[in-house]
Write a protein that holds these residues in place. Structure first.
Motif, PDB file in Angstrom:
ATOM      1  N   THR A  66     -25.940-120.282 -99.723  1.00  0.00           N
ATOM      2  CA  THR A  66     -24.950-121.005-100.540  1.00  0.00           C
ATOM      3  C   THR A  66     -25.621-121.855-101.606  1.00  0.00           C
ATOM      4  N   GLY A  67     -26.915-122.062-101.471  1.00  0.00           N
ATOM      5  CA  GLY A  67     -27.618-122.925-102.412  1.00  0.00           C
ATOM      6  C   GLY A  67     -27.597-124.374-101.991  1.00  0.00           C
ATOM      7  N   VAL A  68     -26.598-124.728-101.185  1.00  0.00           N
ATOM      8  CA  VAL A  68     -26.496-126.108-100.711  1.00  0.00           C
ATOM      9  C   VAL A  68     -27.581-126.384 -99.680  1.00  0.00           C
ATOM     10  N   LYS A  69     -28.172-127.547 -99.794  1.00  0.00           N
ATOM     11  CA  LYS A  69     -29.216-127.924 -98.847  1.00  0.00           C
ATOM     12  C   LYS A  69     -28.676-128.979 -97.889  1.00  0.00           C
ATOM     13  N   THR A  70     -29.232-128.976 -96.709  1.00  0.00           N
ATOM     14  CA  THR A  70     -28.858-130.004 -95.749  1.00  0.00           C
ATOM     15  C   THR A  70     -30.113-130.602 -95.153  1.00  0.00           C
ATOM     16  N   SER A  71     -30.100-131.905 -95.014  1.00  0.00           N
ATOM     17  CA  SER A  71     -31.273-132.581 -94.482  1.00  0.00           C
ATOM     18  C   SER A  71     -30.931-133.220 -93.150  1.00  0.00           C
ATOM     19  N   ARG A  72     -31.671-132.865 -92.156  1.00  0.00           N
ATOM     20  CA  ARG A  72     -31.420-133.446 -90.831  1.00  0.00           C
ATOM     21  C   ARG A  72     -32.685-134.159 -90.372  1.00  0.00           C
ATOM     22  N   GLY A  73     -32.768-135.443 -90.678  1.00  0.00           N
ATOM     23  CA  GLY A  73     -33.953-136.204 -90.289  1.00  0.00           C
ATOM     24  C   GLY A  73     -35.159-135.753 -91.076  1.00  0.00           C
ATOM     25  N   ALA A  74     -36.279-135.715 -90.393  1.00  0.00           N
ATOM     26  CA  ALA A  74     -37.527-135.373 -91.060  1.00  0.00           C
ATOM     27  C   ALA A  74     -37.552-133.904 -91.445  1.00  0.00           C
ATOM     28  N   GLY A  75     -38.500-133.563 -92.272  1.00  0.00           N
ATOM     29  CA  GLY A  75     -38.698-132.177 -92.639  1.00  0.00           C
ATOM     30  C   GLY A  75     -37.955-131.785 -93.900  1.00  0.00           C
ATOM     31  N   ARG A  76     -38.344-130.670 -94.429  1.00  0.00           N
ATOM     32  CA  ARG A  76     -37.732-130.160 -95.650  1.00  0.00           C
ATOM     33  C   ARG A  76     -36.280-129.771 -95.400  1.00  0.00           C
ATOM     34  N   PRO A  77     -35.411-130.060 -96.332  1.00  0.00           N
ATOM     35  CA  PRO A  77     -33.998-129.694 -96.146  1.00  0.00           C
ATOM     36  C   PRO A  77     -33.844-128.178 -96.071  1.00  0.00           C
ATOM     37  N   ALA A  78     -32.888-127.749 -95.275  1.00  0.00           N
ATOM     38  CA  ALA A  78     -32.679-126.315 -95.093  1.00  0.00           C
ATOM     39  C   ALA A  78     -31.506-125.833 -95.923  1.00  0.00           C
ATOM     40  N   SER A  79     -31.578-124.594 -96.337  1.00  0.00           N
ATOM     41  CA  SER A  79     -30.451-123.980 -97.032  1.00  0.00           C
ATOM     42  C   SER A  79     -29.326-123.695 -96.046  1.00  0.00           C
ATOM     43  N   LEU A  80     -28.114-123.900 -96.515  1.00  0.00           N
ATOM     44  CA  LEU A  80     -26.969-123.498 -95.714  1.00  0.00           C
ATOM     45  C   LEU A  80     -26.610-122.063 -96.079  1.00  0.00           C
ATOM     46  N   TYR A  81     -26.361-121.264 -95.053  1.00  0.00           N
ATOM     47  CA  TYR A  81     -25.994-119.874 -95.262  1.00  0.00           C
ATOM     48  C   TYR A  81     -24.569-119.662 -94.799  1.00  0.00           C
ATOM     49  N   ARG A  82     -23.963-118.634 -95.339  1.00  0.00           N
ATOM     50  CA  ARG A  82     -22.666-118.201 -94.824  1.00  0.00           C
ATOM     51  C   ARG A  82     -22.710-116.690 -94.667  1.00  0.00           C
ATOM     52  N   ILE A  83     -21.731-116.185 -93.926  1.00  0.00           N
ATOM     53  CA  ILE A  83     -21.638-114.741 -93.758  1.00  0.00           C
ATOM     54  C   ILE A  83     -20.975-114.139 -94.990  1.00  0.00           C
ATOM     55  N   ASP A  84     -21.578-113.118 -95.531  1.00  0.00           N
ATOM     56  CA  ASP A  84     -20.922-112.343 -96.575  1.00  0.00           C
ATOM     57  C   ASP A  84     -19.958-111.382 -95.893  1.00  0.00           C
ATOM     58  N   ALA A  85     -18.689-111.770 -95.901  1.00  0.00           N
ATOM     59  CA  ALA A  85     -17.691-111.062 -95.092  1.00  0.00           C
ATOM     60  C   ALA A  85     -17.649-109.569 -95.388  1.00  0.00           C
TER      61      ALA A  85
END
Lengths: 247, 247
Positions: free
Chosen positions: B214-233
């Motif tokens: 999705t391009g959106v990043k999420t940061s959960r505490g330490a570490g590099r933020p991860a990309s959010l994925y979705r299912i391509d229906a």
DNA sequence: GCAAAAGTGTTCCGACTACACCCATGC
DNA sequence: GCATGGGTGTAGTCGGAACACTTTTGC
């Protein structure tokens, strides 16, 4: 207190519970390697409902009889075999699957626990195969069946193909000694001719390590005589519960 | 004539048929990715037999209710969830599996059709989880269960692991968007940490082609933020019924 | 000799393994 | 800076697919 409430609710609902008779229906496959056909055993129904229709061989479970016992009983009433593979398939139990279940909510429901079996065609002797309707049908020529048996058969065929690919069920159905050609024919008949090259199939099977060359050759018509193989029981025991791929 | 003889035999045996109540027992798994635990839902029995024992949540099938309906009912009586995966597991039906079946052959038999479900832990809200016994148990700490439920649970766990490896059931249980780390954690929790390297798991999943960044990043505490994925229906639809390997 | 079936070997290629390494963030 | 988790790349290896080729029989 939720617990008490729940109990009370359940006992109030006791009158609403469905009463069942439980049937066992078997999808019994055999492989006719001579004619390269996959066969399924059908019986003609004489009773209502669906009298005059073909159906899977089945029975209702008796008092004191386990489901599996019932499955073996059906089988042994229809055919005589020495070697077979049998496992539970699926349980079909929606209301209205059997027309004997009237719309009237107070009738008895019929539930079908289906089993799937694989037997050897050449050794399977049909019992009571007179005029009265018990026959091996090539899978491609199966007519429409009673109840939801067409659906059950479809499900069973799916399972057969899956099992053959990753389980050694073929060996439950082969004779004491056999050629790799026999084994290959069995796979071809079930999975279709495109599943694998003979050479590769052969190499893969031999690499598994539980096939033992007896040294004895057998000649069937034209062509080079084939070696007869047997299962190395010790090696097989160690592997039979591990995942295997026969593709 | 064999056909007639058979019919006669069957009708003579009609009195020997077993009468059943049919139960549905659910093996409901959830994955707590925070604490890395695989959980199974258990309920405390208040009624005989096995009062005071933990058991799988179950119910008896009502008139007009399909097996699957009953399975969903049990589930919805115990927890509230939006996403879940559910499929039939196996049918256990030997005589004497339920002590309510007296030795007396004229009693009613109890048959259990088991279902296996996977739900998301964070969204699963327990209903009536007061003092009265409904709880998520880590699989490693499950006590001995009522009836043959320990056996059913074992069978269900086996199925869960198999399904996870070659079926996309994980995606029935993930939120709309998720990180590949989330997905990996789910697999680790169920299959153990040795099933695969994260990098390789990641590459394999992305190669399947139905995960959309999705391009959106999420940061959960330490570490590099991860990309959010979705299912391509669309892509998923084309693949979901084909064999897939997630190992 | 020729067809047919059994059996052997080889080459090619894709997939999985096991890493090493870079990136972006919190602290 | 450093720990932590995210993300990319690569070299080695294993195994399957495809196919060529040899062997042994019947006719």
């Amino acid at each position: 207190m939720p617990g008490r409430l729940q109990r009370k609710t359940i006992s109030q609902e006791a009158v609403d519970l469905a009463d069942f008779k439980v049937g066992v229906d078997n999808v019994i496959f055999s492989v006719d390697t001579e004619q390269n056909r996959l066969l399924v055993l059908l019986v003609m129904r004489h009773d209502c409902p669906f009298a005059g229709n073909w159906s899977l061989p089945g029975t209702l479970v008796r008092r004191g009889e386990s489901l599996e016992d019932a499955a073996y009983r059906v089988l042994s009433e229809k055919i005589r075999v020495n070697n077979l593979y049998l496992e539970q398939l699926y349980t079909f139990g929606g209301p209205q699957r059997d027309p004997r279940e009237a719309k009237d909510a107070y009738d008895i429901r019929y539930l079908s626990v289906s089993y799937f079996a694989l037997v050897r065609f050449v050794e399977a002797e049909l019992i009571a195969d007179g005029v009265s309707g018990i026959a091996w049908y090539p899978l491609s020529q199966v007519p429409s069946l009673a109840f939801d048996h067409s659906e059950i058969l479809k499900y069973g065929y799916q399972r057969l193909r899956n099992k053959l690919e990753y389980s050694p069920i073929a060996f439950d159905v082969l004779p004491e000694v056999f050629t790799l050609g026999d084994l290959y024919q069995l796979y071809v008949t079930v999975l279709g001719p495109d599943f694998s090259d003979y050479s590769n199939f052969r190499a893969r099977l031999l690499k598994l390590g539980f096939l033992q060359d007896t040294g004895v050759k057998t000649s069937r018509g034209a062509g080079r005589p084939a070696s007869l193989y047997r299962i190395d029981a010790a090696a097989f025991e160690q592997l039979k519960n591990k995942p295997m791929v026969f593709i």
